[in-house]
Write a protein that holds these residues in place. Structure first.
Motif: not given
Length: 319
Positions: A23-29
């Protein structure tokens, strides 16, 4: 019945950290993160039932047993492949964090799913739909499109890209550009040629002289893929189809009906523009289904139960 087991922190803490990493580093939904979490929690529950509480002790053999369990539980090959993808990615994270020494899911592959047979329309139903009379100029265009699709087995993209000079009415041919930029010449049936002849004068009143597309919208520009799909569905609803009509249904029906009549797999392959005959062979299964129906309806031994049922009814009536 599977009993849910409260998992130990040794399994859940690394998993929670991995989801936070996505969620934070890879910015996945959030939806993607939930999907990873759901699949991996299923593995956590299985490990607990298997009395394992450390990620680093999970072996390749363990995961193969897990895949076998998923298969027994009825998951498709595609769903199992998604689970394995999540596990491989999780172990990549564990390796990065030095919480595991290897990735036990690397060389595990999901079982292949049974190939879905394409749906086809009944010959009588298609005849009924294509014999329906158009009510306005746009329906005349629609009927022309659908006749060409079924007559020549065209893909949606092939139909949409047709130009005025693509169809040779005198020669009864249509020139299409298929996948990979491969051109092929296909026969056009009598009904489809008549439909093109009915559409062309109406098209001239909609399209400017500079527009080369055979099928145009009310505004006079080339008809989009989505519009063709929408109009085919609309035609089916208006003319009483008993299933949803879509472009590939007409292509599949063309292939299946051709194979039923001719039995020539190579010819159907050429007509469809398949590079590999294995792609065309799916229609042999459809052809077998047709033969099986004919057998069930025609062979006296296949109809044994039906005859017995009739005799029983007659006997009961006599009593």
């Amino acid at each position: 019945m599977t009993v849910s087991v409260e998992p130990p922190a040794s399994l859940t803490a690394p998993l929670d950290a991995f989801i936070a990493h996505l969620a934070s580093e890879k910015r996945h939904s959030p939806r993607t993160c939930d999907s990873y979490l759901r699949d991996l929690l299923r593995l956590v529950q299985w490990l607990c039932q298997d009395q394992q509480n450390q990620w680093q002790t999970v072996s390749n053999h363990d995961l193969r047993r897990y895949v076998a369990r998923l298969s027994r539980d009825g998951l498709s090959g595609r769903s199992i492949a998604r689970h394995l993808s999540a596990i491989r990615r999780f172990y990549q994270y564990l390796l990065r964090e030095r919480l595991a020494s290897d990735n036990p899911a690397l060389d595990i592959r999901a079982p292949k799913s049974a190939r879905r047979l394409p749906k086809v329309a009944d010959v009588d139903q298609l005849t009924h739909l294509l014999d329906a009379s158009p009510d306005d100029p746009l329906e005349t265009r629609d009927l022309c499109m659908f006749e060409l699709m079924y007559s020549s087995g065209l893909r949606l993209s092939e139909l949409a890209s047709l130009d005025l000079d693509s169809v040779d009415l005198q020669g009864g041919e249509v020139r299409v550009m298929g996948k990979g930029g491969k051109e092929r010449i296909l026969p056009v049936g009598r009904k489809a040629r008549s439909a093109v002849q009915a559409w062309l004068p109406l098209r001239a009143g909609l399209a400017p002289d500079t527009e080369q597309a055979l099928f145009v919208s009310q505004r006079g520009d080339r008809l989009s893929h989505r519009s063709i799909q929408s109009r085919l569905n609309r035609w089916g609803l208006a003319k009483g189809a008993d299933q949803k009509l879509h472009p590939h249904l007409l292509r599949h029906s063309f292939a299946s009906h051709m194979l039923e009549s001719s039995g020539d797999l190579r010819a159907v392959q050429e007509l469809l523009g398949h590079a590999d005959i294995a792609t065309t062979q799916v229609y042999t299964h459809l052809d077998f289904q047709h033969l099986a129906r004919v057998y069930d309806q025609s062979h006296p031994r296949a109809r044994r139960h039906r005859y017995h049922g009739q005799h029983r009814k007659q006997d009961s009536a006599g009593e």
